[in-house]
Design a protein around this motif. Structure first.
Motif, PDB file in Angstrom:
ATOM      1  N   ASP A   2       0.854  -1.184   0.000  1.00 25.44           N
ATOM      2  CA  ASP A   2       0.000   0.000   0.000  1.00 25.44           C
ATOM      3  C   ASP A   2       0.893   1.237   0.000  1.00 25.44           C
ATOM      4  OD1 ASP A   2      -1.656   2.193   0.753  1.00 25.44           O
ATOM      5  OD2 ASP A   2      -3.118   0.801   1.576  1.00 25.44           O
ATOM      6  N   ARG A   3       0.987   1.867  -1.147  1.00 22.12           N
ATOM      7  CA  ARG A   3       1.901   2.992  -1.329  1.00 22.12           C
ATOM      8  C   ARG A   3       1.608   4.137  -0.354  1.00 22.12           C
ATOM      9  NH1 ARG A   3       4.321   4.034  -6.442  1.00 22.12           N
ATOM     10  NH2 ARG A   3       5.548   5.932  -6.423  1.00 22.12           N
ATOM     11  N   ASP A   4       0.323   4.453  -0.156  1.00 20.31           N
ATOM     12  CA  ASP A   4      -0.016   5.569   0.720  1.00 20.31           C
ATOM     13  C   ASP A   4       0.298   5.260   2.179  1.00 20.31           C
ATOM     14  OD1 ASP A   4      -1.301   8.007  -0.597  1.00 20.31           O
ATOM     15  OD2 ASP A   4      -2.235   6.358  -1.650  1.00 20.31           O
ATOM     16  N   LEU A   5       0.105   4.019   2.592  1.00 19.86           N
ATOM     17  CA  LEU A   5       0.481   3.625   3.956  1.00 19.86           C
ATOM     18  C   LEU A   5       1.970   3.837   4.167  1.00 19.86           C
ATOM     19  CD1 LEU A   5      -0.163   2.225   6.695  1.00 19.86           C
ATOM     20  CD2 LEU A   5       0.318   0.054   5.560  1.00 19.86           C
ATOM     21  N   LEU A   6       2.782   3.439   3.193  1.00 20.95           N
ATOM     22  CA  LEU A   6       4.239   3.576   3.312  1.00 20.95           C
ATOM     23  C   LEU A   6       4.675   5.038   3.224  1.00 20.95           C
ATOM     24  CD1 LEU A   6       5.350   0.530   1.124  1.00 20.95           C
ATOM     25  CD2 LEU A   6       5.305   0.685   3.616  1.00 20.95           C
ATOM     26  N   ASN A   7       3.909   5.854   2.505  1.00 24.40           N
ATOM     27  CA  ASN A   7       4.244   7.279   2.429  1.00 24.40           C
ATOM     28  C   ASN A   7       3.843   8.021   3.691  1.00 24.40           C
ATOM     29  OD1 ASN A   7       5.563   7.702  -0.034  1.00 24.40           O
ATOM     30  ND2 ASN A   7       3.651   7.665  -1.171  1.00 24.40           N
ATOM     31  N   THR A   8       2.721   7.624   4.286  1.00 18.00           N
ATOM     32  CA  THR A   8       2.182   8.345   5.450  1.00 18.00           C
ATOM     33  C   THR A   8       2.802   7.875   6.755  1.00 18.00           C
ATOM     34  OG1 THR A   8       0.065   8.602   4.293  1.00 18.00           O
ATOM     35  CG2 THR A   8       0.061   8.969   6.667  1.00 18.00           C
ATOM     36  N   ALA A   9       2.937   6.553   6.917  1.00 15.52           N
ATOM     37  CA  ALA A   9       3.328   6.003   8.214  1.00 15.52           C
ATOM     38  C   ALA A   9       4.814   5.713   8.329  1.00 15.52           C
ATOM     39  CB  ALA A   9       2.537   4.719   8.488  1.00 15.52           C
ATOM     40  N   ALA A  10       5.497   5.439   7.229  1.00 15.98           N
ATOM     41  CA  ALA A  10       6.905   5.017   7.296  1.00 15.98           C
ATOM     42  C   ALA A  10       7.850   6.209   7.148  1.00 15.98           C
ATOM     43  CB  ALA A  10       7.192   3.987   6.210  1.00 15.98           C
ATOM     44  N   ASN A  11       8.960   6.143   7.886  1.00  9.48           N
ATOM     45  CA  ASN A  11      10.011   7.147   7.700  1.00  9.48           C
ATOM     46  C   ASN A  11      11.307   6.504   7.219  1.00  9.48           C
ATOM     47  OD1 ASN A  11      10.880   5.909  10.069  1.00  9.48           O
ATOM     48  ND2 ASN A  11      10.280   7.622  11.377  1.00  9.48           N
ATOM     49  N   ALA A  12      11.225   5.232   6.818  1.00  7.56           N
ATOM     50  CA  ALA A  12      12.363   4.519   6.232  1.00  7.56           C
ATOM     51  C   ALA A  12      11.826   3.354   5.406  1.00  7.56           C
ATOM     52  CB  ALA A  12      13.311   4.008   7.310  1.00  7.56           C
TER      53      ALA A  12
ATOM     54  N   TYR B  61      16.921   2.742   3.230  1.00  7.37           N
ATOM     55  CA  TYR B  61      16.736   4.093   2.696  1.00  7.37           C
ATOM     56  C   TYR B  61      15.938   4.905   3.712  1.00  7.37           C
ATOM     57  CZ  TYR B  61      17.801   2.044  -1.928  1.00  7.37           C
ATOM     58  OH  TYR B  61      18.386   1.399  -2.979  1.00  7.37           O
ATOM     59  N   ARG B  62      16.371   6.100   4.003  1.00  8.40           N
ATOM     60  CA  ARG B  62      15.590   6.991   4.870  1.00  8.40           C
ATOM     61  C   ARG B  62      14.542   7.721   4.032  1.00  8.40           C
ATOM     62  NH1 ARG B  62      16.963   8.065  10.057  1.00  8.40           N
ATOM     63  NH2 ARG B  62      18.971   7.246  10.789  1.00  8.40           N
ATOM     64  N   GLY B  63      13.363   7.900   4.637  1.00  7.77           N
ATOM     65  CA  GLY B  63      12.304   8.640   3.948  1.00  7.77           C
ATOM     66  C   GLY B  63      11.127   7.760   3.598  1.00  7.77           C
ATOM     67  N   SER B  64      10.166   8.356   2.920  1.00  3.97           N
ATOM     68  CA  SER B  64       8.925   7.673   2.535  1.00  3.97           C
ATOM     69  C   SER B  64       9.162   6.781   1.321  1.00  3.97           C
ATOM     70  CB  SER B  64       7.859   8.708   2.205  1.00  3.97           C
ATOM     71  OG  SER B  64       8.251   9.435   1.040  1.00  3.97           O
ATOM     72  N   TYR B  65       8.109   6.120   0.873  1.00  2.97           N
ATOM     73  CA  TYR B  65       8.246   5.247  -0.296  1.00  2.97           C
ATOM     74  C   TYR B  65       8.560   6.057  -1.558  1.00  2.97           C
ATOM     75  CZ  TYR B  65       7.504   1.646  -3.743  1.00  2.97           C
ATOM     76  OH  TYR B  65       7.700   0.764  -4.779  1.00  2.97           O
ATOM     77  N   ASP B  66       7.908   7.208  -1.724  1.00  2.02           N
ATOM     78  CA  ASP B  66       8.190   8.044  -2.894  1.00  2.02           C
ATOM     79  C   ASP B  66       9.654   8.480  -2.912  1.00  2.02           C
ATOM     80  OD1 ASP B  66       5.621   7.832  -3.810  1.00  2.02           O
ATOM     81  OD2 ASP B  66       4.963   9.807  -3.116  1.00  2.02           O
ATOM     82  N   GLN B  67      10.177   8.833  -1.740  1.00  2.00           N
ATOM     83  CA  GLN B  67      11.589   9.223  -1.655  1.00  2.00           C
ATOM     84  C   GLN B  67      12.499   8.038  -1.968  1.00  2.00           C
ATOM     85  OE1 GLN B  67      11.173  10.752   2.374  1.00  2.00           O
ATOM     86  NE2 GLN B  67      11.605  12.823   1.699  1.00  2.00           N
ATOM     87  N   PHE B  68      12.102   6.842  -1.495  1.00  2.00           N
ATOM     88  CA  PHE B  68      12.873   5.628  -1.809  1.00  2.00           C
ATOM     89  C   PHE B  68      12.936   5.405  -3.309  1.00  2.00           C
ATOM     90  CE2 PHE B  68      11.492   1.335  -3.181  1.00  2.00           C
ATOM     91  CZ  PHE B  68      12.732   0.711  -3.218  1.00  2.00           C
ATOM     92  N   GLU B  69      11.793   5.557  -3.983  1.00  2.00           N
ATOM     93  CA  GLU B  69      11.770   5.332  -5.432  1.00  2.00           C
ATOM     94  C   GLU B  69      12.729   6.279  -6.147  1.00  2.00           C
ATOM     95  OE1 GLU B  69       7.915   3.326  -7.395  1.00  2.00           O
ATOM     96  OE2 GLU B  69       7.797   5.486  -7.101  1.00  2.00           O
TER      97      GLU B  69
END
Length: 627
Positions: free
Chosen positions: A202-212, A224-232
């Motif tokens: 779930d891309r939005d879950l990883l963007n909203t809740a995750a910081n790595a 990788y530090r950051g959200s899923y979009d930053q990881f990509e």
């Protein structure tokens, strides 16, 4: 700090993780991502001690408590609130001991510890978690056995959240949640005070809740530090640098090898050639960037689209028991290019409404008018059980194509996104994602005018979900979508309908408005009736986008036609090139070769003309969409 060092894990002879190392700081909310089958769930088993690695170590803080959702959902006669409270084993044990303790010193110790762990507010915290996951006060007092498997899995999730472990492991937690539960969970994880590792697509879950993000790829772990979009973005940049380094490395190796090949036999150059051999050996190679191919989705275009509205409901009511409608007072219409997402908590009637508009349920009162010859494709996760376990995908499709040749049947299966090696696999041995692809292809087999998709993304990884987004946006018919995947909704729909309080109405806010409504705890539909000015503006924007898309439909059709012509001419040129590459053609049939050469030139000229037309049409379309 969680430290994984030189970890190798093998399952049934298959090496899933090889000499992988990663460190995760305390308090991190890390998303664990990777393709299906890469070994993510296996890594969780190593972290919990349920599986021993082949080599390497996992180091966790001393006395760290690890929490994971139980694989079997609770099905006892205990009330839900009691099941959740019992998950805090220390509190449960202390409360039980407090009932029987007689020693004053021990009683004091128990009460002090209960205060330390905030035991007296436990029931309120447990009730809050259950409420966030969709259980009202009455439901919390019911026995777990009275709920279905999916709802009991929510209880298991509530229990592990309530226990507040030092390391919380969540494996696809949104698979049994609705959008409302998913939005609540995102906010809960974001505020969780300890470490969390989430396996999720779930891309939005990883963007909203995750910081790595921890990426499991090619049997290695990368942090990788950051959200899923930053990881990509970081991953794409790293891949580009690696490809450049590989190209440079290969050029240097080629240059050295060329010198060696030219001068190794010359006595005057032998010493220099030998030194270059050593340099080549020491240089090593840079690994290639391996890109996994993702099978796409393809929904066939309806031969004829009926005029709007394709569905009109006036004072409609529907249910399963006469005299007891689940939904009533429905006054809505669906046009032939509508893209609508249904919002509302599970149990409010979203699936009932989907069955209603698909014709699976008849109106109890009011009218349901369907356009003549309207065809509907219906996908629901529970229908996966309808697949014949012993039959392959080819066998399922063959039933729908009587008299068709084997190549045509297999070509149709390929359009569903199933790999060649999976076409003859019995349905029972397909993965969840492969079953979903097959079922979605069967639902859309006869080119319906309306696609109804009920939770289509369960078991699909992030890349497959992106492929589904592209397929839905290319599909020219109407779409009704029920999903907990916010990214899928935002990327494909123009309108939102809210199923709430026994009816269905247009929702004039956007998903951010709806998220705020859920997080604030107000599960009321006031916004559906009294939208603010900003929400009205967004509704107008969505309606305008739908109207613009409808106006540009003829232009889009011309672009699609040009693309099909391009593909056909490219195939013709490829066949001619293959024939013209045969030297015997010019010896045995020079006149035929001459005709083929001219045909190839004509085809190339036609291709250039169509490509120029396609570029012009595409530019017009993009310019119009940007206005």
């Amino acid at each position: 700090m969680i430290s994984i060092s030189d970890l190798s894990v093998r399952i049934a002879g298959r090496l899933l993780i090889e000499n992988a190392s990663v460190s995760i700081p305390d308090g991190m909310k890390a998303g664990l991502v990777g393709r299906n089958g890469a070994g993510k769930s296996t890594l969780f088993r190593v972290l919990t001690g349920a599986l021993s690695p082949e080599t390497g170590t996992v180091s966790l803080p001393k006395k760290a408590r690890i929490g994971q959702v139980a694989q079997e959902a609770p099905g006892t006669e205990d009330p839900l609130i009691d099941i959740v409270l019992a998950a805090d084993k220390e509190r449960a044990a202390l409360m039980a001991e407090a009932e029987t303790a007689t020693d004053a010193h021990r009683i004091a110790e128990i009460q002090t510890r209960l205060v330390d762990i905030d035991a007296h507010s436990a029931e309120a915290r447990a009730a809050s978690i259950l409420s966030g996951l969709g259980f009202d006060e009455a439901a919390q007092k019911r026995p777990a056995s009275s709920f279905s498997g999916g709802w009991r899995m929510r209880v298991a999730l509530a229990a592990v959240l309530f226990s507040e472990p030092d390391l919380l492991l969540l494996d696809e937690p949104t698979n049994y949640l609705d959008l409302e539960g998913t939005l609540w969970l995102e906010d809960y994880i974001r505020r969780y005070p300890y470490s969390v590792i989430i396996i999720s697509h779930d891309r939005d879950l990883l963007n909203t809740a995750a910081n790595a993000i921890i990426h499991l790829d090619q049997r290695k772990l990368t942090f990788y530090r950051g959200s899923y979009d930053q990881f990509e973005r970081q991953k794409a940049e790293a891949d580009e640098l690696q490809m450049k380094a590989r190209a440079k490395n290969e050029a240097q190796r080629k240059h050295l090898q060329s010198f060696i090949d030219r001068f190794k036999a010359k006595a005057s150059k032998a010493r220099q050639a030998q030194s270059r051999v050593k340099a080549l050996e020491k240089m090593g190679t840079v690994a290639a960037v391996i890109e996994d191919h993702v099978q796409g989705f393809s929904f066939p275009e309806p031969e004829k689209q009926p005029a709007s509205p394709i569905i009109a409901i006036e004072d409609g009511a529907v249910g399963y028991t006469p005299g007891q409608p689940i939904l009533s007072d429905i006054n809505l219409r669906i046009d032939n290019d509508d893209r609508i997402a249904l919002l509302g908590a599970n149990g409010n009637g979203k699936s009932t409404f989907a069955k209603f508009i698909s014709g699976r349920l008849k109106p109890e009162s009011g009218t349901l008018k369907l356009a003549p010859h309207l065809s509907t494709g219906f996908f629901a996760q529970h229908q996966i059980d309808d697949l014949v376990p012993d039959e392959s995908a080819v066998a399922h499709v063959r039933k729908l194509m009587p008299g068709a040749t084997e190549p045509k049947v297999r070509a149709r299966v390929a359009q569903m996104g199933l790999a060649t090696e999976k076409m003859d696999t019995p349905a029972r041995d397909l993965s969840g994602g492969e079953k979903a692809r097959l079922l979605m292809g069967l639902a859309a087999f006869h080119a319906p005018n309306l696609l109804i998709l009920d939770e289509p993304t369960n078991h699909l990884d992030i890349d497959s979900r992106n492929a589904l987004v592209r397929a839905l946006n290319d599909y020219p018919g109407a779409v009704i979508l029920i999903s907990h995947d916010r990214h899928l909704i935002e990327a494909t729909v123009d309108r939102l309908w809210l199923v709430h309080d026994g009816t269905v109405k247009a929702y004039d806010g956007d998903l951010e408005d709806y998220r705020d409504l859920i997080i604030s705890g107000g599960r009321k539909a006031q916004k559906a009736e009294t939208p603010n000015a900003e929400a009205r503006s967004k509704s107008v924007q969505r309606k305008s986008a739908a109207e613009r898309r409808a106006a540009l439909a003829p232009l889009k059709k011309k672009i699609d036609t040009a693309e099909k012509k391009t593909a056909k001419i490219e195939q013709i040129i490829a066949r001619l090139d293959a024939d013209l590459a045969d030297p015997k053609l010019y010896e045995k049939a020079p006149e035929k070769a001459k005709v083929m050469i001219q045909a190839r030139a004509n085809a190339a000229a036609e291709l250039a003309k169509i490509e120029e037309e396609w570029l012009s049409l595409s530019a017009q379309y993009e310019e119009a969409m940007a206005d």
